[in-house]
Design a protein around this motif. Structure first.
Motif, PDB file in Angstrom:
ATOM      1  N   LEU A  54      11.040  -7.760   3.461  1.00  0.00           N
ATOM      2  CA  LEU A  54      11.045  -9.042   4.155  1.00  0.00           C
ATOM      3  C   LEU A  54       9.709  -9.302   4.853  1.00  0.00           C
ATOM      4  O   LEU A  54       9.235 -10.443   4.896  1.00  0.00           O
ATOM      5  CB  LEU A  54      12.192  -9.065   5.175  1.00  0.00           C
ATOM      6  N   LEU A  55       9.096  -8.260   5.376  1.00  0.00           N
ATOM      7  CA  LEU A  55       7.774  -8.405   6.001  1.00  0.00           C
ATOM      8  C   LEU A  55       6.757  -8.913   4.986  1.00  0.00           C
ATOM      9  O   LEU A  55       6.013  -9.865   5.263  1.00  0.00           O
ATOM     10  CB  LEU A  55       7.322  -7.060   6.572  1.00  0.00           C
ATOM     11  N   PHE A  56       6.724  -8.315   3.812  1.00  0.00           N
ATOM     12  CA  PHE A  56       5.743  -8.692   2.799  1.00  0.00           C
ATOM     13  C   PHE A  56       6.005 -10.090   2.252  1.00  0.00           C
ATOM     14  O   PHE A  56       5.067 -10.792   1.858  1.00  0.00           O
ATOM     15  CB  PHE A  56       5.736  -7.674   1.663  1.00  0.00           C
ATOM     16  N   GLU A  57       7.276 -10.511   2.222  1.00  0.00           N
ATOM     17  CA  GLU A  57       7.583 -11.864   1.757  1.00  0.00           C
ATOM     18  C   GLU A  57       7.056 -12.915   2.731  1.00  0.00           C
ATOM     19  O   GLU A  57       6.521 -13.943   2.309  1.00  0.00           O
ATOM     20  CB  GLU A  57       9.100 -12.021   1.604  1.00  0.00           C
ATOM     21  N   SER A  58       7.215 -12.662   4.037  1.00  0.00           N
ATOM     22  CA  SER A  58       6.791 -13.644   5.032  1.00  0.00           C
ATOM     23  C   SER A  58       5.311 -13.540   5.370  1.00  0.00           C
ATOM     24  O   SER A  58       4.660 -14.549   5.661  1.00  0.00           O
ATOM     25  CB  SER A  58       7.616 -13.473   6.320  1.00  0.00           C
ATOM     26  N   TYR A  59       4.779 -12.308   5.317  1.00  0.00           N
ATOM     27  CA  TYR A  59       3.386 -12.078   5.714  1.00  0.00           C
ATOM     28  C   TYR A  59       2.709 -11.230   4.629  1.00  0.00           C
ATOM     29  O   TYR A  59       2.457 -10.036   4.827  1.00  0.00           O
ATOM     30  CB  TYR A  59       3.325 -11.367   7.075  1.00  0.00           C
ATOM     31  N   PRO A  60       2.411 -11.820   3.474  1.00  0.00           N
ATOM     32  CA  PRO A  60       1.864 -11.043   2.343  1.00  0.00           C
ATOM     33  C   PRO A  60       0.537 -10.367   2.659  1.00  0.00           C
ATOM     34  O   PRO A  60       0.187  -9.372   2.014  1.00  0.00           O
ATOM     35  CB  PRO A  60       1.712 -12.094   1.235  1.00  0.00           C
ATOM     36  N   GLU A  61      -0.186 -10.890   3.652  1.00  0.00           N
ATOM     37  CA  GLU A  61      -1.468 -10.277   4.012  1.00  0.00           C
ATOM     38  C   GLU A  61      -1.306  -8.877   4.598  1.00  0.00           C
ATOM     39  O   GLU A  61      -2.278  -8.106   4.686  1.00  0.00           O
ATOM     40  CB  GLU A  61      -2.227 -11.170   5.006  1.00  0.00           C
ATOM     41  N   THR A  62      -0.081  -8.538   5.008  1.00  0.00           N
ATOM     42  CA  THR A  62       0.130  -7.207   5.578  1.00  0.00           C
ATOM     43  C   THR A  62       0.204  -6.113   4.510  1.00  0.00           C
ATOM     44  O   THR A  62      -0.041  -4.939   4.814  1.00  0.00           O
ATOM     45  CB  THR A  62       1.418  -7.155   6.423  1.00  0.00           C
ATOM     46  N   ARG A  63       0.540  -6.474   3.271  1.00  0.00           N
ATOM     47  CA  ARG A  63       0.727  -5.442   2.244  1.00  0.00           C
ATOM     48  C   ARG A  63      -0.547  -4.647   1.968  1.00  0.00           C
ATOM     49  O   ARG A  63      -0.526  -3.402   2.023  1.00  0.00           O
ATOM     50  CB  ARG A  63       1.269  -6.047   0.950  1.00  0.00           C
ATOM     51  N   PRO A  64      -1.693  -5.303   1.644  1.00  0.00           N
ATOM     52  CA  PRO A  64      -2.898  -4.496   1.385  1.00  0.00           C
ATOM     53  C   PRO A  64      -3.356  -3.714   2.613  1.00  0.00           C
ATOM     54  O   PRO A  64      -3.885  -2.599   2.477  1.00  0.00           O
ATOM     55  CB  PRO A  64      -3.947  -5.532   0.961  1.00  0.00           C
ATOM     56  N   TRP A  65      -3.137  -4.278   3.794  1.00  0.00           N
ATOM     57  CA  TRP A  65      -3.505  -3.558   5.020  1.00  0.00           C
ATOM     58  C   TRP A  65      -2.673  -2.291   5.175  1.00  0.00           C
ATOM     59  O   TRP A  65      -3.206  -1.207   5.447  1.00  0.00           O
ATOM     60  CB  TRP A  65      -3.332  -4.487   6.219  1.00  0.00           C
ATOM     61  N   ILE A  66      -1.356  -2.411   4.995  1.00  0.00           N
ATOM     62  CA  ILE A  66      -0.480  -1.246   5.116  1.00  0.00           C
ATOM     63  C   ILE A  66      -0.771  -0.237   4.004  1.00  0.00           C
ATOM     64  O   ILE A  66      -0.784   0.982   4.240  1.00  0.00           O
ATOM     65  CB  ILE A  66       1.001  -1.682   5.109  1.00  0.00           C
ATOM     66  N   ASP A  67      -1.041  -0.720   2.792  1.00  0.00           N
ATOM     67  CA  ASP A  67      -1.393   0.196   1.703  1.00  0.00           C
ATOM     68  C   ASP A  67      -2.634   1.003   2.051  1.00  0.00           C
ATOM     69  O   ASP A  67      -2.701   2.215   1.776  1.00  0.00           O
ATOM     70  CB  ASP A  67      -1.626  -0.585   0.411  1.00  0.00           C
ATOM     71  N   SER A  68      -3.620   0.348   2.656  1.00  0.00           N
ATOM     72  CA  SER A  68      -4.852   1.063   3.025  1.00  0.00           C
ATOM     73  C   SER A  68      -4.584   2.094   4.114  1.00  0.00           C
ATOM     74  O   SER A  68      -5.150   3.196   4.090  1.00  0.00           O
ATOM     75  CB  SER A  68      -5.927   0.074   3.479  1.00  0.00           C
ATOM     76  N   LEU A  69      -3.701   1.753   5.067  1.00  0.00           N
ATOM     77  CA  LEU A  69      -3.343   2.714   6.106  1.00  0.00           C
ATOM     78  C   LEU A  69      -2.625   3.922   5.513  1.00  0.00           C
ATOM     79  O   LEU A  69      -2.872   5.073   5.903  1.00  0.00           O
ATOM     80  CB  LEU A  69      -2.452   2.053   7.158  1.00  0.00           C
ATOM     81  N   ARG A  70      -1.746   3.662   4.559  1.00  0.00           N
ATOM     82  CA  ARG A  70      -1.001   4.758   3.944  1.00  0.00           C
ATOM     83  C   ARG A  70      -1.924   5.671   3.131  1.00  0.00           C
ATOM     84  O   ARG A  70      -1.768   6.902   3.140  1.00  0.00           O
ATOM     85  CB  ARG A  70       0.116   4.195   3.063  1.00  0.00           C
ATOM     86  N   ARG A  71      -2.880   5.065   2.424  1.00  0.00           N
ATOM     87  CA  ARG A  71      -3.823   5.894   1.654  1.00  0.00           C
ATOM     88  C   ARG A  71      -4.618   6.813   2.578  1.00  0.00           C
ATOM     89  O   ARG A  71      -4.931   7.948   2.216  1.00  0.00           O
ATOM     90  CB  ARG A  71      -4.766   5.002   0.844  1.00  0.00           C
ATOM     91  N   ALA A  72      -4.929   6.289   3.758  1.00  0.00           N
ATOM     92  CA  ALA A  72      -5.681   7.088   4.733  1.00  0.00           C
ATOM     93  C   ALA A  72      -4.767   7.954   5.600  1.00  0.00           C
ATOM     94  O   ALA A  72      -5.258   8.655   6.490  1.00  0.00           O
ATOM     95  CB  ALA A  72      -6.515   6.157   5.616  1.00  0.00           C
ATOM     96  N   GLN A  73      -3.467   7.893   5.332  1.00  0.00           N
ATOM     97  CA  GLN A  73      -2.455   8.612   6.123  1.00  0.00           C
ATOM     98  C   GLN A  73      -2.584   8.277   7.610  1.00  0.00           C
ATOM     99  O   GLN A  73      -2.426   9.138   8.473  1.00  0.00           O
ATOM    100  CB  GLN A  73      -2.569  10.118   5.895  1.00  0.00           C
ATOM    101  N   ALA A  74      -2.863   6.998   7.868  1.00  0.00           N
ATOM    102  CA  ALA A  74      -3.087   6.553   9.248  1.00  0.00           C
ATOM    103  C   ALA A  74      -1.858   5.912   9.880  1.00  0.00           C
ATOM    104  O   ALA A  74      -1.789   5.766  11.104  1.00  0.00           O
ATOM    105  CB  ALA A  74      -4.250   5.555   9.294  1.00  0.00           C
ATOM    106  N   LEU A  75      -0.881   5.513   9.056  1.00  0.00           N
ATOM    107  CA  LEU A  75       0.355   4.929   9.567  1.00  0.00           C
ATOM    108  C   LEU A  75       1.398   6.032   9.662  1.00  0.00           C
ATOM    109  O   LEU A  75       1.867   6.544   8.636  1.00  0.00           O
ATOM    110  CB  LEU A  75       0.835   3.805   8.648  1.00  0.00           C
TER     111      LEU A  75
END
Length: 308
Positions: A46-67
């Motif tokens: 639901l977050l990605f549906e309403s705020y699609p700009e958050t997906r690449p940001w969260i993906d980058s955090l996950r790749r860096a193991q920062a989230l």
């Protein structure tokens, strides 16, 4: 004569029993947790549906193991969860979700703080929300003590507490409390928070059920005091901001009917000083950022970079 007395007694007992039964329903209706509160996959979808700009940001955090997921034992003994993003900054934002929401739902605000303003992020799941323990929602009142604990655990020189809806009420209630020593600059942002739990519940009782405050608000309030140890009247953001010495940004949508826009004017008036108000044109409840993204970030940046 005796028959009349007994009839009266029976009628009174039935009325009292009915009122208390309905009061139990109202308390559960208002304060029972979302039964799907641990369904994090749906929250992200639901977050990605309403705020699609958050997906690449969260993906980058996950790749860096920062989230990261972090769990803390509260002074009450409960185990509470938060999302945490550490940038190595001396600035930390505590972002607080709303009623029956969870930390994931407001990652769009965390993105503003981490990506644009370079803050560490702490996003608690409040008592009885998300992955945190708890049986009944506290509407911000006892949650203020939990937020104080999160501030202590993740303390940095500069901090901001940013809440939305019930989270905004939590932020305001926290702002009147003695804060952990060592925080040099702390500010509060409340986005569409209510004046008090009493005001919010009385308004919803009228809007949803067409009922006046008497008698059910009074009996449900009494039940809450007896079972949970706090009352709707004492859980007052207005009373808290009157005592708050810290800078505060008030945000509210002009088309908010769930937490009526008029509440923000009462809150702003109650704050004695160091305050800023923005009423977002045309925004419904919790939607000020969604329809005014650039202005929301600008207003936030101006408030955080202004004088202490």
């Amino acid at each position: 004569m005796k028959k009349a007395i007994w009839k009266t007694v029976i009628i009174l007992v039935m009325v009292v029993a009915t009122v208390m039964s309905v009061s139990c329903f109202m308390l559960h209706y208002s304060l029972a947790p979302d039964e799907h509160r641990t369904d994090t996959a749906t929250c992200y979808r639901l977050l990605f549906e309403s705020y699609p700009e958050t997906r690449p940001w969260i993906d980058s955090l996950r790749r860096a193991q920062a989230l990261r997921d972090t769990f803390v034992t509260m002074p009450t003994g409960e185990r509470h969860h938060a999302l945490y993003v550490r940038r190595g900054s001396r600035k930390t934002a505590v972002v607080i979700h709303g009623w029956r929401d969870c930390s994931i739902d407001f990652l769009f605000l965390a993105r503003l703080y981490e990506h644009f303003l370079h803050y560490n992020i702490v996003m608690p799941d409040l008592h009885a929300h998300g992955l945190s323990e708890g049986d009944m929602i506290q509407m911000g009142w006892h949650d203020r003590k939990d937020v104080l604990h999160w501030l202590s655990v993740f303390q940095t020189d500069t901090m901001v507490v940013h809440g939305v809806s019930m989270g905004a009420a939590t932020a305001m209630m926290t702002s009147a409390e003695p804060l952990p020593d060592g925080i040099r600059d702390i500010r509060f942002v409340e986005d569409c928070g209510y004046t008090s739990v009493w005001d919010e519940f009385a308004g919803e009782m009228k809007n949803q059920f067409g009922l006046p405050p008497f008698p059910l608000m009074y009996t449900t309030d009494l039940l809450c005091k007896l079972l949970l140890g706090w009352g709707f009247d004492e859980a007052s953001a207005v009373a808290s901001v009157r005592r708050s010495p810290h800078p505060m940004l008030f945000i509210h949508g002009s088309a908010d009917t769930f937490v009526p826009t008029e509440m923000v004017y009462r809150l702003y008036e109650a704050k004695p000083s160091r305050k800023t108000l923005w009423v977002a044109d045309g925004a419904k409840h919790t939607k000020s950022y969604l329809i005014h993204k650039d202005e929301y970030l600008r207003r936030l940046r101006d408030f955080l970079h202004g004088k202490k």
